[in-house]
Design a protein around this motif. Sequence first.
Motif, PDB file in Angstrom:
ATOM      1  N   PRO A   5      -2.261  15.460   7.187  1.00 33.54           N
ATOM      2  CA  PRO A   5      -1.349  14.764   6.268  1.00 33.54           C
ATOM      3  C   PRO A   5      -0.151  15.630   5.897  1.00 33.54           C
ATOM      4  O   PRO A   5      -0.288  16.809   5.574  1.00 33.54           O
ATOM      5  CB  PRO A   5      -2.231  14.488   5.043  1.00 33.54           C
TER       6      PRO A   5
ATOM      7  N   LEU B  34      -2.661   6.648   3.456  1.00 33.48           N
ATOM      8  CA  LEU B  34      -3.664   7.617   3.886  1.00 33.48           C
ATOM      9  C   LEU B  34      -4.851   7.697   2.927  1.00 33.48           C
ATOM     10  O   LEU B  34      -5.890   8.259   3.271  1.00 33.48           O
ATOM     11  CB  LEU B  34      -3.036   9.006   4.052  1.00 33.48           C
ATOM     12  N   LYS B  35      -4.693   7.114   1.739  1.00 30.99           N
ATOM     13  CA  LYS B  35      -5.781   7.085   0.773  1.00 30.99           C
ATOM     14  C   LYS B  35      -6.457   5.710   0.720  1.00 30.99           C
ATOM     15  O   LYS B  35      -7.330   5.478  -0.108  1.00 30.99           O
ATOM     16  CB  LYS B  35      -5.267   7.445  -0.616  1.00 30.99           C
ATOM     17  N   SER B  36      -6.029   4.811   1.610  1.00 33.22           N
ATOM     18  CA  SER B  36      -6.532   3.436   1.577  1.00 33.22           C
ATOM     19  C   SER B  36      -7.550   3.182   2.685  1.00 33.22           C
ATOM     20  O   SER B  36      -7.346   3.581   3.842  1.00 33.22           O
ATOM     21  CB  SER B  36      -5.364   2.452   1.725  1.00 33.22           C
TER      22      SER B  36
ATOM     23  N   ASN C 223       2.311  13.926   3.849  1.00 28.42           N
ATOM     24  CA  ASN C 223       2.449  13.332   2.515  1.00 28.42           C
ATOM     25  C   ASN C 223       1.493  12.144   2.476  1.00 28.42           C
ATOM     26  O   ASN C 223       0.610  12.031   3.327  1.00 28.42           O
ATOM     27  CB  ASN C 223       3.911  12.946   2.206  1.00 28.42           C
ATOM     28  N   ALA C 224       1.676  11.243   1.518  1.00 29.82           N
ATOM     29  CA  ALA C 224       0.713  10.149   1.330  1.00 29.82           C
ATOM     30  C   ALA C 224       0.785   9.079   2.414  1.00 29.82           C
ATOM     31  O   ALA C 224      -0.095   8.208   2.488  1.00 29.82           O
ATOM     32  CB  ALA C 224       0.916   9.507  -0.039  1.00 29.82           C
ATOM     33  N   LYS C 225       1.796   9.133   3.277  1.00 30.28           N
ATOM     34  CA  LYS C 225       1.900   8.106   4.320  1.00 30.28           C
ATOM     35  C   LYS C 225       2.319   8.652   5.686  1.00 30.28           C
ATOM     36  O   LYS C 225       2.540   7.883   6.619  1.00 30.28           O
ATOM     37  CB  LYS C 225       2.864   6.999   3.889  1.00 30.28           C
ATOM     38  N   LYS C 226       2.417   9.961   5.814  1.00 30.60           N
ATOM     39  CA  LYS C 226       2.883  10.552   7.061  1.00 30.60           C
ATOM     40  C   LYS C 226       1.926  11.643   7.520  1.00 30.60           C
ATOM     41  O   LYS C 226       1.459  12.445   6.712  1.00 30.60           O
ATOM     42  CB  LYS C 226       4.286  11.131   6.872  1.00 30.60           C
TER      43      LYS C 226
ATOM     44  N   THR D 208       0.861  -1.196   0.000  1.00 30.97           N
ATOM     45  CA  THR D 208       0.000   0.000   0.000  1.00 30.97           C
ATOM     46  C   THR D 208       0.893   1.241   0.000  1.00 30.97           C
ATOM     47  O   THR D 208       1.358   1.676   1.054  1.00 30.97           O
ATOM     48  CB  THR D 208      -0.929   0.007   1.231  1.00 30.97           C
ATOM     49  N   LYS D 209       1.116   1.787  -1.175  1.00 33.06           N
ATOM     50  CA  LYS D 209       2.075   2.881  -1.319  1.00 33.06           C
ATOM     51  C   LYS D 209       1.541   4.202  -0.771  1.00 33.06           C
ATOM     52  O   LYS D 209       2.319   5.074  -0.378  1.00 33.06           O
ATOM     53  CB  LYS D 209       2.468   3.054  -2.788  1.00 33.06           C
ATOM     54  N   GLU D 210       0.222   4.375  -0.745  1.00 31.37           N
ATOM     55  CA  GLU D 210      -0.378   5.604  -0.233  1.00 31.37           C
ATOM     56  C   GLU D 210      -1.415   5.246   0.836  1.00 31.37           C
ATOM     57  O   GLU D 210      -2.627   5.303   0.608  1.00 31.37           O
ATOM     58  CB  GLU D 210      -1.017   6.406  -1.372  1.00 31.37           C
TER      59      GLU D 210
ATOM     60  N   GLU E 189       4.409   7.970  10.757  1.00 31.55           N
ATOM     61  CA  GLU E 189       4.541   7.515   9.367  1.00 31.55           C
ATOM     62  C   GLU E 189       4.099   6.061   9.268  1.00 31.55           C
ATOM     63  O   GLU E 189       4.562   5.207  10.038  1.00 31.55           O
ATOM     64  CB  GLU E 189       5.986   7.657   8.883  1.00 31.55           C
TER      65      GLU E 189
END
Length: 245
Positions: A181, A119-121, A183-186, A115-117, A213
């Motif tokens: 947020p 926060l969008k999952s 970034n996409a994971k932090k 899951t690369k992103e 993160e």
Amino acid sequence: MALSSQNSLSILTTCQFSSNSSIPKVATFHLSSIPIDNNQTRLLTLSTSKNSNFDKWRAKVSFFPAFLKKGKDAKVLKEEILEAIAPLDRGADASFEDQQRVDEIARQLEAVNPTKEPLKSNLLNGKWELIYTTSQSILQTQRPKFLRSRTNYQAINADTLRAQNMESFPFFNQVTADLTPLNAKKVAVKFDKFKIAGLIPIKAPGRARGELEITYLDEELRISRGDKGNLFILTMVDPSYRVPI
């Protein structure tokens, strides 16, 4: 500079070929001396056909190291990290060597994060049980064991950007937080309200903040790292849980 007929040139020969075989024998290394006179230069070569066969053999051999270095898949790594964590009382009984071992496996899992992103999952949403951490404040190692929380949970809802930490027996303390947020994971974490014994609300001080993160996420396991260098490993217990707004 001319070379006299008495001089010789040392040449490194890397492989020897059998006269009746298309592949090299076990590779050997030796130095051979070839006399050189003033009128001609002798060139040591291998025949085209043997070069071709050698290249094919070398290509086949070079395949194996790459194949053997192929990393483990996430399923195997998850089994390894759960096995490593099992006897450590969520990290309270971990030695420095234990921490290094768990961190090493965690980094291998992070390298194959599906899951690369995060926060969008939707996989992020729900209630997670903390099964391992290096945070001594969460583990409450300064307290006698009978006064430590038996289980810790963390819930996150990415759609509302809310999070909640919960302790079980004996104190049942809670804290909620807003997430921003980065970034996409932090995310930046700003705690807003504590609940003592899960009942008595207390406003969190302004300094109660940090960063988190999410470095690995699937439907069963989450790995996160905090801004103070702590490692958190959690398993999903209730994907339908919603954090109070």
